[in-house]
Design a protein around this motif. Structure first.
Motif, mmCIF file in Angstrom:
data_model
loop_
_atom_site.group_PDB
_atom_site.id
_atom_site.type_symbol
_atom_site.label_atom_id
_atom_site.label_comp_id
_atom_site.label_asym_id
_atom_site.label_seq_id
_atom_site.Cartn_x
_atom_site.Cartn_y
_atom_site.Cartn_z
ATOM 1 N N GLN A 181 0.837 -1.199 0.000
ATOM 2 C CA GLN A 181 0.000 0.000 0.000
ATOM 3 C C GLN A 181 0.873 1.252 0.000
ATOM 4 N N VAL A 182 0.440 2.252 -0.768
ATOM 5 C CA VAL A 182 1.093 3.561 -0.736
ATOM 6 C C VAL A 182 0.041 4.553 -0.287
ATOM 7 N N GLY A 183 0.338 5.342 0.714
ATOM 8 C CA GLY A 183 -0.678 6.298 1.150
ATOM 9 C C GLY A 183 -0.162 7.272 2.178
ATOM 10 N N LYS A 184 -0.991 8.260 2.466
ATOM 11 C CA LYS A 184 -0.627 9.314 3.405
ATOM 12 C C LYS A 184 -0.667 8.814 4.841
ATOM 13 N N ALA A 185 0.244 9.335 5.635
ATOM 14 C CA ALA A 185 0.236 9.102 7.074
ATOM 15 C C ALA A 185 0.523 10.439 7.747
ATOM 16 N N PHE A 186 0.100 10.563 8.990
ATOM 17 C CA PHE A 186 0.217 11.849 9.686
ATOM 18 C C PHE A 186 0.797 11.610 11.078
ATOM 19 N N ARG A 187 1.782 12.389 11.434
ATOM 20 C CA ARG A 187 2.329 12.281 12.793
ATOM 21 C C ARG A 187 2.627 13.675 13.294
ATOM 22 N N ASN A 188 2.131 13.940 14.481
ATOM 23 C CA ASN A 188 2.397 15.238 15.071
ATOM 24 C C ASN A 188 3.794 15.174 15.682
ATOM 25 N N GLU A 189 4.799 15.152 14.852
ATOM 26 C CA GLU A 189 6.187 14.892 15.270
ATOM 27 C C GLU A 189 6.674 15.908 16.287
ATOM 28 N N ILE A 190 7.425 15.400 17.260
ATOM 29 C CA ILE A 190 7.975 16.292 18.293
ATOM 30 C C ILE A 190 9.134 17.095 17.710
ATOM 31 N N THR A 191 9.967 16.437 16.980
ATOM 32 C CA THR A 191 11.156 17.113 16.448
ATOM 33 C C THR A 191 11.195 16.988 14.933
ATOM 34 N N PRO A 192 10.297 17.707 14.255
ATOM 35 C CA PRO A 192 10.334 17.608 12.790
ATOM 36 C C PRO A 192 11.486 18.438 12.228
ATOM 37 N N GLY A 193 11.762 18.291 10.975
ATOM 38 C CA GLY A 193 12.793 19.134 10.378
ATOM 39 C C GLY A 193 13.547 18.474 9.251
ATOM 40 N N ASN A 194 14.612 19.166 8.825
ATOM 41 C CA ASN A 194 15.417 18.721 7.690
ATOM 42 C C ASN A 194 14.587 18.569 6.417
ATOM 43 N N PHE A 195 13.924 19.674 6.078
ATOM 44 C CA PHE A 195 13.208 19.738 4.814
ATOM 45 C C PHE A 195 12.159 18.635 4.758
ATOM 46 N N ILE A 196 12.099 17.826 3.700
ATOM 47 C CA ILE A 196 11.051 16.804 3.636
ATOM 48 C C ILE A 196 11.481 15.484 4.282
ATOM 49 N N PHE A 197 12.584 15.521 5.073
ATOM 50 C CA PHE A 197 13.013 14.279 5.732
ATOM 51 C C PHE A 197 12.008 13.855 6.802
ATOM 52 N N ARG A 198 11.659 14.784 7.674
ATOM 53 C CA ARG A 198 10.694 14.462 8.734
ATOM 54 C C ARG A 198 9.586 15.504 8.704
ATOM 55 N N THR A 199 8.418 15.077 8.298
ATOM 56 C CA THR A 199 7.313 16.016 8.149
ATOM 57 C C THR A 199 6.106 15.508 8.928
ATOM 58 N N ARG A 200 5.117 16.343 9.058
ATOM 59 C CA ARG A 200 3.935 15.937 9.838
ATOM 60 C C ARG A 200 2.892 15.239 8.969
ATOM 61 N N GLU A 201 2.968 15.483 7.688
ATOM 62 C CA GLU A 201 2.114 14.761 6.744
ATOM 63 C C GLU A 201 3.059 14.168 5.709
#
Ligand code: ATP
Length: 444
Positions: A181-201
Motif C-alpha cells: 500500500q502507498v498512502g498518506k500518514a500523519f504524525r504530530n512529530e515532536i522534532t520535525p525538520g530537515n526539509f522533507i526528511f521528517r514532516t507531519r504529513e
C-alpha cells in the motif's frame, strides 16, 4: 562545500525550479508541511510507481490495497498507538526510544545537556517533555465530543492488517503472500525538520508479508536483500547506503528483528526504510481486540495458524529527498558552475526537452511536431526561449536526461541532436528512431 550548504542549495533549487514549496507560504508557512510543485510531483510519482511495479506488478505473491486514512478508533487501541502516545513524552534522539517524562530511570533534566538516556546512555540527547499525542485527532460526525474522536492514521500498515482476510479471500492468495500500500500518514512529530526528511504529513510505501511461523527469519533475510537491491536500482550511491540493526534496547518489544536502511545525508546517516520481523503481534492484537478469528487455514497441511509478519516500510517523501540529495552535483564547465540533478533517467521528472535551435526557418513548427509525438509516451518539455546553452543548463538543473535540438539539418536530413545530461556528449539521431532512443535511455 560545507554539508549544510548542500542542503541550503538544494532547498533553494527545489523552490526555484518547482520541486518543493513550503505549505501555505504566503501565510508564513505551516511547520514541517511541504507541497510538491510541477517537477516534484513527477519525481515523487516516479518513485512510488517504481516501488509499486517492483512490489505488485512484478510479483505473483503480493496484492495491492488502498485503505482509507480514517479508521475505527479501536484499531489504534489494538495497535498500541492510543496508549503509547498520550502522556508527556521524552525522546532520545540517539536511540529513538521514547519515555514518559516521569520515568524514574531518566537522569538529569530532559532537554538539558546533563540528561542521560536510560537505554543507550547518551548524554544531551533527550528532548524536552511534551504533552501530546503523536496522532492527529479530529471528530467524525456533527458533534465534537469524546465519543466522536477519530484519528488520522500515523502509519498505513494497520489498514493492511485489518484487511488481510479480505484480500486473502478475494485474491485466492495463499500464505506466504504480501499486501502493499502507498498512502498518506500523519504524525504530530515532536522534532520535525530537515526539509522533507521528517514532516507531519507524509506518504508511506508499506508492504506486509504474511508467513508461516518458523519461516519468518528466512523471509526477513530475503526481504532485506530485495529492499537494498531496490534502492541500488533507483540509482542511489551504494557507498551512501548501509544497514543499521536495531539493538536490544531499540527493538520494539514485540519485534523479533529489525533493520533500517540508512542513507548518508548531508546532516548525517539516517533511516529511509525499516524492515521488521514483527512476529504475530499485529494479527494477535487485532484478533484479541476485535474478537474476530484471524487465523489462516492451510488446506494442504490441514493446519490453522496466525501468520507472522515481515514488514518493509519506506517513506515516499524521504526516498524522494534521498534521490534529490544523491543526484545533486556542481561541476566547473568552461569557467562556469553547472548545477546538475543527475537522476536515474527512470525517475527523472522530465525525460526529454525539445528545443528548436532558433525561432525561425520552420524550426519551432517542426520542434512542436516532435514534441507532440514524444509527449504521448514520455513527460517532455518544450522550450524555445533564450540561448541554447542556457536552455541546456535549465534542463540540467531539472535533471532532464535528454535535450533534443531541432536545427537546420532536421528538415533536410530528418535528424536531430540529442545531448546527454551527464556527459554533455551529443548524438545525431534520425527522427524515425527518436522515440525508441529515448525509451531505451529511460528504461530500467
Ligand atoms: P524515525 O525514527 O525517522 O522517526 P520511524 O522509525 O518512526 O522513523 P517508521 O515508523 O518505521 O519510522 O516508518 C517507516 C518509514 O516511514 C521511515 O523509514 C520513513 O521513511 C517514513 N517516515 C516515518 N516518519 C516520517 C516522517 N515524520 N516524515 C517523513 N517520513 C517518515
Amino acid at each position: 562545500m560545507a554539508d549544510t550548504t548542500v542542503m541550503d542549495k538544494l532547498v533553494s533549487l527545489c523552490k526555484r525550479r518547482g520541486f518543493v514549496f513550503q505549505s501555505s507560504e504566503i501565510y508564513g508557512g505551516l511547520g514541517s508541511v511541504w507541497d510538491y510543485g510541477p517537477l516534484g510531483v513527477e519525481l515523487k510519482r516516479n518513485v512510488k510507481e517504481r516501488w509499486w511495479r517492483s512490489m505488485v506488478h512484478e510479483r505473483d505473491d503480493i496484492e495491492g490495497l488502498d485503505a482509507a486514512i480514517l479508521m475505527h478508533p479501536r484499531v489504534w487501541e489494538a495497535s498500541g498507538h492510543v496508549s503509547g502516545f498520550t502522556d508527556p513524552l521524552v525522546d532520545c534522539r540517539q536511540c529513538k526510544n521514547r519515555f514518559r517524562a516521569d520515568d524514574p530511570r531518566l537522569k538529569g533534566t530532559p532537554g538539558q545537556p546533563d540528561a542521560q538516556c536510560p537505554v543507550c546512555g547518551s548524554r544531551g540527547t533527550l528532548t524536552e517533555p511534551r504533552l501530546f499525542n503523536l496522532m492527529f485527532k479530529t471528530f467524525m460526525g456533527p458533534v465534537e465530543e469524546q465519543a466522536a474522536v477519530i484519528y488520522l492514521r500515523p502509519e498505513t500498515a494497520q489498514g493492511i492488517y485489518v484487511n488481510y482476510l479480505n484480500v486473502l479471500q478475494g485474491s485466492r492468495q495463499r500464505v506466504p503472500f504480501g499486501i502493499a500500500q502507498v498512502g498518506k500518514a500523519f504524525r504530530n512529530e515532536i522534532t520535525p525538520g530537515n526539509f522533507i526528511f521528517r514532516t507531519r504529513e507524509f506518504e508511506q510505501m508499506e508492504m506486509q508479508f504474511f508467513v508461516k511461523p518458523g519461516t519468518d527469519a528466512e523471509w526477513f533475510e530475503r526481504w532485506r536483500e530485495w529492499r537494498m537491491g531496490w534502492h541500488h536500482a533507483l540509482g542511489l550511491s551504494p557507498a551512501k547506503l548501509r544497514w543499521h540493526e536495531h539493538g536490544a534496547g531499540e527493538l520494539a518489544h514485540y519485534a523479533r528483528a529489525a533493520y533500517d536502511i540508512e542513507y548518508e545525508f548531508p546532516f548525517g546517516w539516517n533511516e529511509i526504510e525499516g524492515i521488521h520481523n514483527r512476529g504475530d503481534f499485529d494479527l494477535g492484537r487485532h484478533q484479541e481486540h476485535s474478537g474476530k478469528k484471524l487465523e489462516y487455514f492451510d488446506q494442504a497441511a490441514n493446519e490453522r495458524y496466525l501468520p507472522l509478519i515481515v514488514e518493509t516500510s519506506a517513506g515516499a517523501d524521504r526516498v524522494t529527498l534521498t534521490v534529490l540529495v544523491d543526484a545533486y552535483r556542481e561541476e566547473q564547465v568552461e569557467g562556469e558552475t553547472r548545477v546538475v540533478l543527475g537522476f536515474h533517467p527512470g525517475v527523472a521528472p522530465i525525460k526529454a526537452a525539445v528545443l528548436p535551435l532558433v525561432k525561425k526557418d520552420g524550426m519551432p513548427e517542426l520542434a512542436r511536431r516532435v514534441y507532440d509525438d514524444l509527449r504521448r509516451r514520455f513527460k517532455c518539455f518544450y522550450d524555445d526561449s533564450g540561448a541554447i546553452g542556457r536552455r541546456y543548463r535549465r534542463m540540467d538543473e531539472a535533471g532532464t536526461p535528454f535535450c533534443i535540438t531541432i536545427d537546420g539539418d532536421t528538415t533536410t536530413a530528418q535528424t536531430v541532436t540529442v545531448r546527454h545530461r551527464d556527459s554533455m556528449a551529443q548524438d545525431r539521431v534520425g527522427l524515425d528512431a527518436l522515440a525508441e532512443f529515448v525509451a531505451r535511455g529511460v528504461a530500467g
